[in-house]
Design an enzyme around this catalytic site. Structure first.
Site, PDB file in Angstrom:
ATOM      1  NE  ARG A  21       2.246  -3.471  12.312  1.00  0.00           N
ATOM      2  CZ  ARG A  21       2.088  -3.669  11.016  1.00  0.00           C
ATOM      3  NH1 ARG A  21       1.578  -2.702  10.256  1.00  0.00           N
ATOM      4  NH2 ARG A  21       2.441  -4.802  10.449  1.00  0.00           N
TER       5      ARG A  21
ATOM      6  CB  SER B  18      -0.967   0.014   1.182  1.00  0.00           C
ATOM      7  OG  SER B  18      -0.289  -0.241   2.384  1.00  0.00           O
TER       8      SER B  18
ATOM      9  CG  HIS C 246      -0.891  -5.229   2.045  1.00  0.00           C
ATOM     10  ND1 HIS C 246      -0.204  -5.101   3.223  1.00  0.00           N
ATOM     11  CD2 HIS C 246      -0.880  -3.980   1.479  1.00  0.00           C
ATOM     12  CE1 HIS C 246       0.193  -3.843   3.364  1.00  0.00           C
ATOM     13  NE2 HIS C 246      -0.206  -3.138   2.321  1.00  0.00           N
TER      14      HIS C 246
ATOM     15  CG  ASP D 272      -3.364  -7.916   8.987  1.00  0.00           C
ATOM     16  OD1 ASP D 272      -3.876  -6.819   9.242  1.00  0.00           O
ATOM     17  OD2 ASP D 272      -2.575  -8.093   8.052  1.00  0.00           O
TER      18      ASP D 272
ATOM     19  CG  HIS E 222       5.876  -8.682   8.158  1.00  0.00           C
ATOM     20  ND1 HIS E 222       6.838  -7.876   7.619  1.00  0.00           N
ATOM     21  CD2 HIS E 222       4.732  -7.943   8.212  1.00  0.00           C
ATOM     22  CE1 HIS E 222       6.308  -6.692   7.369  1.00  0.00           C
ATOM     23  NE2 HIS E 222       5.039  -6.707   7.709  1.00  0.00           N
TER      24      HIS E 222
HETATM   25  N1  CMX Z   1       1.319 -19.614   6.503  1.00  0.00           N
HETATM   26  C1  CMX Z   1       1.782 -20.554   5.623  1.00  0.00           C
HETATM   27  N2  CMX Z   1       2.851 -20.367   4.847  1.00  0.00           N
HETATM   28  C2  CMX Z   1       3.497 -19.200   4.967  1.00  0.00           C
HETATM   29  C3  CMX Z   1       3.098 -18.202   5.876  1.00  0.00           C
HETATM   30  C4  CMX Z   1       1.948 -18.436   6.650  1.00  0.00           C
HETATM   31  N3  CMX Z   1       1.451 -17.524   7.482  1.00  0.00           N
HETATM   32  N4  CMX Z   1       3.942 -17.162   5.768  1.00  0.00           N
HETATM   33  C5  CMX Z   1       4.848 -17.487   4.821  1.00  0.00           C
HETATM   34  N5  CMX Z   1       4.558 -18.732   4.327  1.00  0.00           N
HETATM   35  C6  CMX Z   1       5.222 -19.421   3.222  1.00  0.00           C
HETATM   36  C7  CMX Z   1       5.056 -18.558   1.970  1.00  0.00           C
HETATM   37  O1  CMX Z   1       3.772 -18.767   1.378  1.00  0.00           O
HETATM   38  C8  CMX Z   1       6.181 -19.053   1.117  1.00  0.00           C
HETATM   39  O2  CMX Z   1       5.800 -20.287   0.542  1.00  0.00           O
HETATM   40  P1  CMX Z   1       6.142 -20.615  -1.010  1.00  0.00           P
HETATM   41  O3  CMX Z   1       7.616 -20.601  -1.068  1.00  0.00           O
HETATM   42  O4  CMX Z   1       5.514 -21.954  -1.224  1.00  0.00           O
HETATM   43  O5  CMX Z   1       5.515 -19.512  -1.801  1.00  0.00           O
HETATM   44  C9  CMX Z   1       7.274 -19.327   2.150  1.00  0.00           C
HETATM   45  O6  CMX Z   1       6.599 -19.487   3.414  1.00  0.00           O
HETATM   46  C10 CMX Z   1       8.295 -18.209   2.274  1.00  0.00           C
HETATM   47  O7  CMX Z   1       7.619 -16.993   2.499  1.00  0.00           O
HETATM   48  P2  CMX Z   1       8.288 -15.800   3.318  1.00  0.00           P
HETATM   49  O8  CMX Z   1       9.524 -15.391   2.565  1.00  0.00           O
HETATM   50  O9  CMX Z   1       8.440 -16.156   4.753  1.00  0.00           O
HETATM   51  O10 CMX Z   1       7.158 -14.700   3.258  1.00  0.00           O
HETATM   52  P3  CMX Z   1       6.863 -13.661   2.097  1.00  0.00           P
HETATM   53  O11 CMX Z   1       7.735 -12.479   2.317  1.00  0.00           O
HETATM   54  O12 CMX Z   1       6.908 -14.298   0.741  1.00  0.00           O
HETATM   55  O13 CMX Z   1       5.346 -13.301   2.383  1.00  0.00           O
HETATM   56  C11 CMX Z   1       3.480 -12.775   3.744  1.00  0.00           C
HETATM   57  C12 CMX Z   1       4.978 -12.534   3.503  1.00  0.00           C
HETATM   58  C13 CMX Z   1       2.990 -11.813   4.812  1.00  0.00           C
HETATM   59  C14 CMX Z   1       2.716 -12.497   2.439  1.00  0.00           C
HETATM   60  C15 CMX Z   1       3.278 -14.255   4.193  1.00  0.00           C
HETATM   61  O14 CMX Z   1       3.914 -14.447   5.437  1.00  0.00           O
HETATM   62  C16 CMX Z   1       1.808 -14.635   4.296  1.00  0.00           C
HETATM   63  O15 CMX Z   1       1.212 -15.028   3.290  1.00  0.00           O
HETATM   64  N6  CMX Z   1       1.202 -14.533   5.523  1.00  0.00           N
HETATM   65  C17 CMX Z   1      -0.206 -14.780   5.702  1.00  0.00           C
HETATM   66  C18 CMX Z   1      -1.006 -13.582   5.206  1.00  0.00           C
HETATM   67  C19 CMX Z   1      -0.843 -12.388   6.135  1.00  0.00           C
HETATM   68  O16 CMX Z   1      -0.969 -12.498   7.345  1.00  0.00           O
HETATM   69  N7  CMX Z   1      -0.607 -11.205   5.536  1.00  0.00           N
HETATM   70  C20 CMX Z   1      -0.553  -9.943   6.295  1.00  0.00           C
HETATM   71  C21 CMX Z   1       0.854  -9.372   6.423  1.00  0.00           C
HETATM   72  C22 CMX Z   1       0.821  -8.055   7.105  1.00  0.00           C
HETATM   73  C23 CMX Z   1       0.243  -6.993   6.187  1.00  0.00           C
HETATM   74  O17 CMX Z   1       0.878  -6.690   5.153  1.00  0.00           O
HETATM   75  O18 CMX Z   1      -0.841  -6.509   6.441  1.00  0.00           O
END
Ligand code: CMX
Length: 437
Positions: free
Chosen positions: A326, A240, A270, A372, A317
């Site tokens: 937070r 964002s 996000h 979140d 994250h």
């Molecule tokens: N549950 C399951 N798997 C997860 C995970 C979770 N909460 N967080 C990361 N992973 C997985 C990723 O999907 C990724 O898998 P692939 O390699 O198969 O694609 C792997 O672990 C590595 O990811 P990462 O480098 O640790 O995390 P990213 O930087 O790629 O993504 C985020 C970060 C937030 C998108 C991810 O942790 C996620 O999807 N979390 C759940 C959704 C969430 O809570 N989002 C809100 C974040 C805060 C915000 O921006 O508001």
């Protein structure tokens, strides 16, 4: 000129030489190297943006203008009867980097008040949309309708100087921010309370008036203040904030930039994650017939979700490598106000079981909860049970940070953003140590 604008001008004049000197004398100094993994991997960790509004340390969490969340909540002016500080004061602090006095907070309140009337056509446009439109779509559209009144867009066509672009962005930002609580509350009451709209009360502050227009009693005003402050900024690389910055770098005005950043916030990875957390939690609750699961039962739900190829919303994250402060600030609020709430107990149980499971699976770089994971629980408790609305609340807060960043980007003369793309073949050549033809 208002006190806030005057202070901002002083800060801008003091800060500009720092950026000019860096660019002129040290423009060729290297601060980072880029790997193929980073290029394919969403530009993760590439140091390529500047902001002084907030900084995200992976292990410590966010600092706003150098202060941690507990410091911000403690030092900002507040009324003795409120637990949380004024959003107006926080915005002053984000913009100027200086802690406002109570009088300066009052001035910002007056300035917002003078600009808060939402044109009727905005409500007409929202009413004309299908009632089952996502509230983020309504919110983003409402903001776009007001673009026609952008001060910057008008001034730009008159040919104003680059050095004063920030002033027109400031005017637009104040005009827009002042209206966001009423637009958001209108969408809420239209969609979920049979269109029973509650007019604003000019005597109330930003957070208090929002709670009033939502029709929710105390301490929801403090929930609103806390929520808007916590969600305001998370340095400038997240979807964002970065979208807002990128769009405004083309000299698109605050209305275009804010609407765009909200569209990015609306993604499930996000800002929509807070909605996903509650949906997931209620799925667990339904399966359990409302009973609090044992640790083993909760572990099974988590493992089943992961085996089904889904993420555990509210955990992980891109930058943080520890529990999000937070999340902790909201947890403290829950411990004080809703310690026996069943949903809060579920979230606390998740806090116990999810990190070990994610660690054991070895994929997620950060197994800890993010903002979140906790925020929807508080909203649910105070009767905002329509989870698709939660991201709108995030959006009001994020608009404070994005606007601050955009005003400063114009003040410091940052140019249009334009990273360079490569082809896959070029990356393959780089991998083989060859120069591309
Ligand atoms: N549950 C399951 N798997 C997860 C995970 C979770 N909460 N967080 C990361 N992973 C997985 C990723 O999907 C990724 O898998 P692939 O390699 O198969 O694609 C792997 O672990 C590595 O990811 P990462 O480098 O640790 O995390 P990213 O930087 O790629 O993504 C985020 C970060 C937030 C998108 C991810 O942790 C996620 O999807 N979390 C759940 C959704 C969430 O809570 N989002 C809100 C974040 C805060 C915000 O921006 O508001």
């Amino acid at each position: 000129m208002s006190g806030l604008k005057q202070k901002l001008q002083e800060r801008i004049l003091a800060e500009r030489p720092r950026t000019e000197k860096l660019l002129k004398e040290f423009g060729n100094v290297k601060v980072d190297e880029v790997t193929i993994g980073q290029i394919i991997g969403g530009m993760r960790d590439i140091k390529s943006l500047v902001t002084d509004i907030s900084y995200l340390d992976p292990y410590e969490g966010i600092r706003f203008r150098g202060l941690t969340i507990p410091e911000v909540l403690e030092k900002l002016p507040k009324e003795p009867q409120y637990e949380m500080p004024f959003v107006e004061g926080f915005f002053y602090f984000l913009l100027t980097g200086e802690m406002p006095t109570k009088q300066e907070v009052e001035e910002v309140h007056k300035e917002f008040n003078a600009r808060k009337d939402v044109p009727k056509y905005v409500f007409d446009v929202i009413r004309a949309m299908p009632l089952d439109s996502h509230p983020m779509t309504m919110f983003s559209t409402a903001i776009m309708t007001m673009q026609k009144d952008s001060v910057f867009a008008k001034e730009y066509h008159k040919g104003i100087k680059k050095t004063v672009y920030w002033e027109a962005y400031y005017e637009d930002a104040m005009n827009l921010l002042a209206k966001l609580p009423e637009i958001a509350a209108f969408i809420y009451r239209l969609k979920y309370r049979n269109g029973d709209i509650i007019p604003g009360d000019p005597h109330l502050d930003f957070g208090g008036n929002f709670a009033h227009m939502m029709g929710i009693k105390k301490p929801y005003d403090d929930v609103a203040r806390l929520y808007f402050i916590l969600h305001s900024d998370h340095e400038s690389g997240n979807v964002s904030a970065h979208t807002g910055h990128l769009v405004a770098s083309a000299l698109s005005d605050i209305f275009y930039a804010t609407s765009a950043m909200l569209n990015g916030l609306a993604g499930p990875l996000h800002g929509l994650a807070n909605e996903e957390v509650l949906r997931w939690l209620h799925g667990v609750m339904d399966t359990m017939g409302g009973k609090i699961p044992t640790e083993d039962e909760m572990k099974k739900f988590v493992n089943d979700t992961l085996d089904g190829g889904k993420v555990i919303p509210g955990f992980g994250h891109a930058v943080l490598r520890k529990t999000d402060p937070r999340y902790m600030a909201q947890r403290e609020f829950c411990l004080k106000h809703l310690p026996n709430d069943p949903l809060f107990k579920y979230v606390d149980l998740l806090f116990k079981v999810v990190p070990d499971i994610l660690l054991a699976r070895g994929k997620a770089k950060n197994p800890w909860p993010n903002v979140d994971a906790q925020s929807g629980v508080i909203q649910w408790y105070y009767d905002v049970k329509e989870y698709e609305f939660y991201t709108v609340l995030f959006g009001i807060g994020r608009a404070l940070g994005v606007s601050s960043n955009i005003i400063w980007s114009r003040a410091l003369g940052y140019p249009i953003e334009r990273p360079k793309s490569l082809t896959t073949k070029m990356l393959e050549d780089a991998a083989a140590g060859k120069k591309s033809d």
